[in-house]
Every structure is written in C-alpha cells, then in structure tokens.
Design an enzyme around this catalytic site. Structure first.
Site, PDB file in Angstrom:
ATOM      1  N   TYR A 158     -40.685  42.971 -24.029  1.00  0.00           N
ATOM      2  CA  TYR A 158     -39.784  44.125 -24.093  1.00  0.00           C
ATOM      3  C   TYR A 158     -39.670  44.773 -22.706  1.00  0.00           C
ATOM      4  O   TYR A 158     -38.577  45.047 -22.216  1.00  0.00           O
ATOM      5  CB  TYR A 158     -40.324  45.135 -25.112  1.00  0.00           C
ATOM      6  CG  TYR A 158     -39.508  46.396 -25.249  1.00  0.00           C
ATOM      7  CD1 TYR A 158     -38.374  46.432 -26.061  1.00  0.00           C
ATOM      8  CD2 TYR A 158     -39.846  47.563 -24.564  1.00  0.00           C
ATOM      9  CE1 TYR A 158     -37.614  47.592 -26.185  1.00  0.00           C
ATOM     10  CE2 TYR A 158     -39.097  48.722 -24.680  1.00  0.00           C
ATOM     11  CZ  TYR A 158     -37.979  48.733 -25.495  1.00  0.00           C
ATOM     12  OH  TYR A 158     -37.217  49.888 -25.609  1.00  0.00           O
ATOM     13  N   SER A 162     -35.199  51.537 -20.572  1.00  0.00           N
ATOM     14  CA  SER A 162     -36.361  52.218 -21.148  1.00  0.00           C
ATOM     15  C   SER A 162     -37.241  52.678 -19.994  1.00  0.00           C
ATOM     16  O   SER A 162     -37.159  52.137 -18.882  1.00  0.00           O
ATOM     17  CB  SER A 162     -37.150  51.239 -22.017  1.00  0.00           C
ATOM     18  OG  SER A 162     -38.401  51.790 -22.369  1.00  0.00           O
TER      19      SER A 162
HETATM   20  N1  LIG Z   1     -36.608  54.980 -29.432  1.00  0.00           N
HETATM   21  C1  LIG Z   1     -37.241  54.910 -28.292  1.00  0.00           C
HETATM   22  O1  LIG Z   1     -38.309  55.522 -28.110  1.00  0.00           O
HETATM   23  C2  LIG Z   1     -36.677  54.119 -27.135  1.00  0.00           C
HETATM   24  C3  LIG Z   1     -37.265  54.294 -25.877  1.00  0.00           C
HETATM   25  C4  LIG Z   1     -36.741  53.609 -24.796  1.00  0.00           C
HETATM   26  C5  LIG Z   1     -35.647  52.795 -24.944  1.00  0.00           C
HETATM   27  N2  LIG Z   1     -35.106  52.620 -26.171  1.00  0.00           N
HETATM   28  C6  LIG Z   1     -33.926  51.755 -26.251  1.00  0.00           C
HETATM   29  O2  LIG Z   1     -32.839  52.497 -26.768  1.00  0.00           O
HETATM   30  C7  LIG Z   1     -31.905  51.630 -27.415  1.00  0.00           C
HETATM   31  C8  LIG Z   1     -31.536  52.215 -28.769  1.00  0.00           C
HETATM   32  O3  LIG Z   1     -32.672  52.197 -29.604  1.00  0.00           O
HETATM   33  P1  LIG Z   1     -32.954  53.259 -30.750  1.00  0.00           P
HETATM   34  O4  LIG Z   1     -34.165  54.019 -30.349  1.00  0.00           O
HETATM   35  O5  LIG Z   1     -31.710  53.993 -31.082  1.00  0.00           O
HETATM   36  O6  LIG Z   1     -33.407  52.253 -31.900  1.00  0.00           O
HETATM   37  P2  LIG Z   1     -32.808  51.919 -33.354  1.00  0.00           P
HETATM   38  O7  LIG Z   1     -33.667  50.827 -33.858  1.00  0.00           O
HETATM   39  O8  LIG Z   1     -32.675  53.176 -34.137  1.00  0.00           O
HETATM   40  O9  LIG Z   1     -31.340  51.367 -33.042  1.00  0.00           O
HETATM   41  C9  LIG Z   1     -31.080  50.111 -32.482  1.00  0.00           C
HETATM   42  C10 LIG Z   1     -29.812  49.552 -33.098  1.00  0.00           C
HETATM   43  O10 LIG Z   1     -29.481  48.331 -32.441  1.00  0.00           O
HETATM   44  C11 LIG Z   1     -29.064  47.405 -33.433  1.00  0.00           C
HETATM   45  N3  LIG Z   1     -29.254  46.034 -32.921  1.00  0.00           N
HETATM   46  C12 LIG Z   1     -30.419  45.436 -32.596  1.00  0.00           C
HETATM   47  N4  LIG Z   1     -30.196  44.178 -32.194  1.00  0.00           N
HETATM   48  C13 LIG Z   1     -28.858  43.973 -32.263  1.00  0.00           C
HETATM   49  C14 LIG Z   1     -28.017  42.870 -31.983  1.00  0.00           C
HETATM   50  N5  LIG Z   1     -28.515  41.684 -31.589  1.00  0.00           N
HETATM   51  N6  LIG Z   1     -26.682  43.008 -32.124  1.00  0.00           N
HETATM   52  C15 LIG Z   1     -26.168  44.192 -32.555  1.00  0.00           C
HETATM   53  N7  LIG Z   1     -26.921  45.265 -32.867  1.00  0.00           N
HETATM   54  C16 LIG Z   1     -28.252  45.149 -32.718  1.00  0.00           C
HETATM   55  C17 LIG Z   1     -29.952  47.714 -34.629  1.00  0.00           C
HETATM   56  O11 LIG Z   1     -29.440  47.174 -35.831  1.00  0.00           O
HETATM   57  C18 LIG Z   1     -29.972  49.228 -34.598  1.00  0.00           C
HETATM   58  O12 LIG Z   1     -28.879  49.772 -35.323  1.00  0.00           O
HETATM   59  C19 LIG Z   1     -32.601  50.259 -27.472  1.00  0.00           C
HETATM   60  O13 LIG Z   1     -32.094  49.413 -26.467  1.00  0.00           O
HETATM   61  C20 LIG Z   1     -34.048  50.602 -27.202  1.00  0.00           C
HETATM   62  O14 LIG Z   1     -34.750  49.501 -26.648  1.00  0.00           O
HETATM   63  C21 LIG Z   1     -35.601  53.251 -27.267  1.00  0.00           C
END
Ligand SMILES: NC(=O)c1ccc[n+]([C@@H]2O[C@H](COP(=O)([O-])OP(=O)(O)OC[C@H]3O[C@@H](n4cnc5c(N)ncnc54)[C@H](O)[C@@H]3O)[C@@H](O)[C@H]2O)c1
Length: 255
Positions: free
Chosen positions: A161, A148
């Site tokens: 986080y 992130s």
């Molecule tokens: N959306 C943002 O703005 C953003 C910004 C920076 C980083 N991220 C990172 O990007 C990655 C993807 O996030 P996203 O934005 O697609 O969010 P999202 O919530 O849409 O998707 C995350 C997915 O991970 C799954 N998950 C969570 N914990 C789990 C576990 N223990 N085992 C298996 N599956 C699990 C959830 O069920 C979900 O389907 C994450 O690591 C998040 O921290 C997101």
C-alpha cells in the site's frame, strides 16, 4: 457554484472521501461521474445527488481494467462532451486486508503486492492515460490524485500500500511537469487518518485509535475535509497550483 459548467469524474465515489467529494462537487455545480466498482454504493450516491436537484451519472468501473476505463471515458465524452476534472480517488487499503495482505514486504505475497499496485497505482495511471488526451484537446484540465500520508513518510505494516501511494506521489510530479504546457494541472492530496469505511475497523480498536489522535490537531479527519481540499484543487481558484503534494492530515506529518 465554484465548479459551474464543469464535468468531473471521481473514482471510488461510492464511499468515504470520494462520496463526500461527489456530493460537494455536485452542490458546487459540477456534473459528477461516479466511477465505482460497487454498483449498489455508486447508484446510491447517484440517487442522492439527483434527489438534491443536481447532475450525476454512475458508471460501473474497475479502474484497474483498461477496457473498462476506456469505455467509461468514451461514455462520458458522449454524454457531456468534456472532462474538466479527474479525481483519482479510488483505492484499497486496510478494509481489504482479509483479501490482500497488509504487512511488511517479508510477509507480502507477490500476488497481493500486484493486486494492490494494480488498483492504487495502475488505476491512477490508466484513468489518467485515457482522460488526459481529452483534456489536451480541450486545452485545460485538473487532475487530483489521492495518495496517503504513507506516500510521504514511512508508515510500517502495509508496504505494498505504502509503495503504491509513493508511486502516486511520483506520478503526480511527472504528470504536472509533462502536461502543464497543455494547461493541465496535476496535484496530489495525502490524507492522514480519515474516518471512512477503509479504516473504520481499525478506529474501533481503542489502542490503535489513540495513535491517530496524537497529531497537532489531536483527532482523525472527516471525509468532507478531504473533499474541501479536492474542491479547491479542482476549481479555477487553484489556476496557478500544480505539482503540489498536499498533506491533509491534521499536521501528523510534521511531528
Ligand atoms: N481513510 C483513510 O484513512 C485514508 C488515508 C489515506 C489515504 N486514503 C486513500 O483515500 C482514498 C479513498 O479512500 P476512503 O478512505 O474514502 O475509503 P473507502 O473504502 O471508503 O472508499 C474507497 C472506494 O473506492 C472504491 N474502489 C476500490 N477499488 C476500486 C476499483 N478498482 N475500481 C473502482 N472503485 C474502486 C471502493 O469500492 C470504495 O467505494 C483511497 O485511495 C485511500 O487509499 C485513505
């Protein structure tokens, strides 16, 4: 068909960036393993990929559970015989804030700290620990970690986080250094604000959403824009790229 013949495990592929990557990787010829703890979401993505005529397999996985991760890796090996790509994408963040405190360290209970680390950092460690031996055996592999912007600049208000994502950045560098000699590349994406369920509630608050629109490109990103970066790092086009910490953030980290 930039991933023809390759097998890719994508964690958290039931939603957001993981889902966009699963659809794109499958379209580009990969056999995609959806490692996701949300069964309904994971099965839905599996169905979408198969309905489009491509190859996918859902395996209910909690990346923070060591036995579960070992079982996943063994099932994938039995079915496909190899693992070319590991996208360590799953994570918990703002959408889990009713369950785990997203705050500064003074307001963060130790249990919540441990739970967030347990998924975001330990999950990346566990998946890598069990997939990398398969890649060593093959003499090739590509690991992509999803960190992130919080992992590289000080974003306040979600300290566990932020620390977990900083750990993912550090782990990427050391994994790249350790396993390069086995022709295993390890890179890291640092997304800025991406329009997924993780931050959708926050984006619904106009005053907060405005903050996300202040970077050079003046908008939040779409999950497909992370999938595009992941596809490059996963593919042989990136054969000389390892240890890279790549912000995909519309330029947010530059200002
Ligand atoms: N959306 C943002 O703005 C953003 C910004 C920076 C980083 N991220 C990172 O990007 C990655 C993807 O996030 P996203 O934005 O697609 O969010 P999202 O919530 O849409 O998707 C995350 C997915 O991970 C799954 N998950 C969570 N914990 C789990 C576990 N223990 N085992 C298996 N599956 C699990 C959830 O069920 C979900 O389907 C994450 O690591 C998040 O921290 C997101």
């Amino acid at each position: 068909m930039r991933l023809a013949g390759k097998t890719a495990i994508i964690t958290g592929a039931g939603s957001g960036q993981g889902k966009a990557s699963a659809l794109l990787f499958a379209e580009q010829g990969a056999k995609v393993v959806i490692a996701e703890w949300n069964e309904e979401a994971g099965k839905q993505v599996e169905k979408e990929i198969i309905d489009a005529g491509n190859e996918a397999m859902f395996f209910k996985t909690d990346i923070s559970n060591e036995e579960n991760v070992q079982e996943l890796v063994s099932v994938v090996q039995d079915k496909y015989g190899r693992i070319d790509i590991l996208f360590n994408n799953a994570g918990i963040g703002f959408s889990s804030r009713s369950k785990y405190t997203m705050a500064s360290i003074l307001e963060t209970p130790l249990d919540d700290w441990n739970s967030i680390m347990g998924i975001n950092l330990n999950g990346t460690f566990l998946m890598s620990k069990y997939v990398i031996p398969v890649m060593i055996e093959q003499g090739k592999g590509s690991v992509i970690n999803n960190s992130s912007l919080n992992g590289i600049i000080g974003v306040t208000g979600a300290d566990a986080y932020t620390a977990s994502k900083g750990g993912v950045v550090a782990l990427t560098r050391v994994m790249a250094a350790d396993y390069g000699k086995h022709n295993i590349r390890v890179n890291c994406i640092c997304p800025g604000a991406i329009n997924t369920p993780m931050i959708s509630e926050v984006l619904d608050i106009p005053e907060i959403a405005k903050n996300y629109e202040t970077g050079p490109l003046g908008r939040v990103g779409e999950p497909e824009e992370i999938a595009g970066a992941a596809l490059f790092l996963a593919s042989d086009e990136a054969s000389y790229v390892t240890g890279v910490i790549l912000p995909v953030d519309g330029g947010w980290s530059t200002v």
